[in-house]
Design a protein around this motif. Structure first.
Motif, PDB file in Angstrom:
ATOM      1  N   TRP A  92      39.081  58.773  81.156  1.00 24.01           N
ATOM      2  CA  TRP A  92      39.229  58.946  79.911  1.00 24.01           C
ATOM      3  C   TRP A  92      39.111  57.920  78.813  1.00 24.01           C
TER       4      TRP A  92
ATOM      5  N   SER B 264      37.480  59.553  75.667  1.00 26.42           N
ATOM      6  CA  SER B 264      38.343  59.233  74.651  1.00 26.42           C
ATOM      7  C   SER B 264      37.198  58.739  73.390  1.00 26.42           C
TER       8      SER B 264
ATOM      9  N   LYS C 208      42.766  60.259  66.806  1.00 24.45           N
ATOM     10  CA  LYS C 208      43.277  60.069  68.509  1.00 24.45           C
ATOM     11  C   LYS C 208      43.921  58.858  68.643  1.00 24.45           C
TER      12      LYS C 208
END
Ligand code: FA5
Ligand code: MG
Length: 453
Positions: free
Chosen positions: A93, A98, A300
């Protein structure tokens, strides 16, 4: 370059049965335990042994010297929070998802990346830490950090020669502006950077030529959430900052006429995106990727919608170190020989003085690729490289494919690789080479069922 690999170096298109070697259930890396998986684990002990070398933290090593020079210069321009101790083990990730890498991106493949298991890997770039750094400086509001700098080792499965090593060092940087409090000051900040750059040119009697004539036009436009003006200012700030870094390095090397260019490219988490190339020894050399951070990444990282804009870059330190310090073979950077490490001092760019040259010995390994079997694995050239690395480590200078043909009757495919055994530090005896070569041959048979010729 994993992220734009155009030519596949997959050498066996057929499905072949790859031997599943007995793996330990757990791998202990720098004191922490990680479960392995037969399907995914492809990291080897020889690579894991490199994860605690930390050349970037050694103040008298070319990589450490370069890291400090760049960090100091950038911090003289703006307050950047520095992060130099991140573990190289990250999640899939962090490294890919991400940042918006699509599921089929070649950088994710096991032929390019060292996996510990299905979800954990050795980072392939320092961008894997962007989100945690953004979150950190966002929380650390007592300080007025304007951005961050990361330096770290990154890992890529690749070929073996004088300029490729499975580990390289990168420095990542980012600069942010909060709207409207900081964006209102962008023009003044750029003016100040431009005068720093001009002073460097005048004081050191240097010239900077930007060779933009043959650059392909950009394919990316600005992001919707930024105005045209903001995009332009962000680009100018990024480019001027990085030009100051390039000039600083050239100044320390006593180079007077610097030629560089900005090429257009793409990265999944920046838009628009660029690369820096510098003209060195009659060719263009790429040293950096960068761009304007996509809003998605900032969201994020817990920034409020439309609150923040900024840029990020990732600079490769090894190539620059080789050029500035005159280091002819990338393996030297990893040498513990006092005749190498004794030559470098903090803050100085000394030219490497070769202490001796040991001859190389060429050995060929030729084999037939196996017939089609059940499994869905394939052999990639990097798998051959990995076997040689694991057996012979830094005693190998290069591995090259020298011959390839298909038998007219059996339709079997034959490959021949030429291995140059050569040490940077000592003579290797013939019997030592024979035993290494024998091990390479045996491993190829054991792991990939090739038929030796
Ligand atoms: C990246 O790794 C991106 N993470 C850079 C980035 C950061 C883009 C932030 C946008 C925003 P790339 O794979 O091109 O991009 O590598 C960046 C630099 O690392 C290259 O320009 C080069 O200087 C260096 N580098 C990459 N691969 C190698 C290699 N095999 N050998 C030596 N240097 C390398
Ligand atoms: Mg690149």
């Amino acid at each position: 370059m994993p992220y734009i690999k155009l030519i596949s170096r997959r050498i066996c298109q057929y499905s072949i049965l790859k031997t599943k070697e007995a793996l330990p259930k757990l791998l202990t890396i720098n004191g922490k335990e990680y479960p392995t998986s037969n399907k995914d684990t492809n990291v080897t002990q020889s690579i894991l042994n490199l994860t605690n070398r930390n050349l970037h933290l050694n103040p008298n090593h070319p990589i450490g010297i370069l890291r400090t020079i760049i960090e100091t210069k950038l911090n003289s321009l703006s307050p950047y929070k520095t992060f130099n101790n991140f573990s190289p083990i990250v999640t899939k990730w962090q490294n890919f998802d991400s940042l918006g890498f699509p599921p089929t991106h070649p950088g994710r493949s096991k032929s390019d990346t060292y996996y510990i298991n299905d979800t954990t890997l050795l980072r392939t770039h320092t961008s894997a830490h962007e989100i945690e750094c953004f979150q950190d400086i966002n929380d650390d509001s007592g300080h007025n950090w304007r951005g961050f700098l990361i330096s770290a080792d990154v890992y890529r499965r690749d070929e073996i020669d004088k300029t490729h090593y499975p580990v390289l060092y990168q420095m990542e940087g980012s600069h942010l502006w909060t709207r409207p409090r900081e964006t209102s000051n962008m023009e003044a900040e750029i003016k100040s950077l431009q005068s720093t750059l001009n002073e460097m040119l005048i004081n050191n009697k240097m010239t900077l030529t930007r060779c933009q004539d043959e650059v392909e036009p950009p394919t990316e436009t600005r992001q919707d959430y930024m105005t045209e003006q903001e995009t332009k200012l962000c680009e100018m700030h990024l480019k001027t900052t990085l030009e100051i870094v390039v000039l600083e390095l050239c100044r320390l090397k006593n180079m007077k006429d610097v030629k560089m260019r900005w090429t257009n490219t793409t990265f999944p988490w920046t838009q628009p995106s660029w690369e820096i190339e510098i003209w060195w020894d009659n060719q263009w050399l790429e040293i950096c990727g960068c761009g304007i951070i996509k809003q998605d990444l900032l969201l994020k990282s817990d920034f409020e919608k439309d609150s923040t804009i900024g840029w990020a870059f990732g600079l490769g330190l090894d190539r620059i170190a080789m050029l500035l310090f005159g280091i002819p073979d990338i393996r030297l950077l990893w040498s513990n020989d006092k005749r190498f490490i004794g030559q470098f001092v903090e803050g100085q760019i000394n030219t490497f003085k070769p202490y001796s040259k040991y001859p190389g010995t060429l050995r060929d390994v030729a084999f037939w690729l196996p017939d089609i079997l059940q499994d869905n694995e394939e052999i990639h050239e990097n798998d051959v490289m990995e076997i040689v690395r694991d057996v012979a480590g830094d005693l190998v200078e290069s591995v090259k494919l020298t011959d390839e043909f298909i038998h007219p009757k059996t339709h079997k495919r034959s490959l021949c690789y030429r291995i140059n055994y050569q040490s940077m530090d000592r003579n290797i005896t013939n019997s030592e080479i024979n035993s290494l070569q024998e091990k390479v041959r045996n491993e190829l048979v054991k792991k990939y069922h090739v038929e030796l010729r």
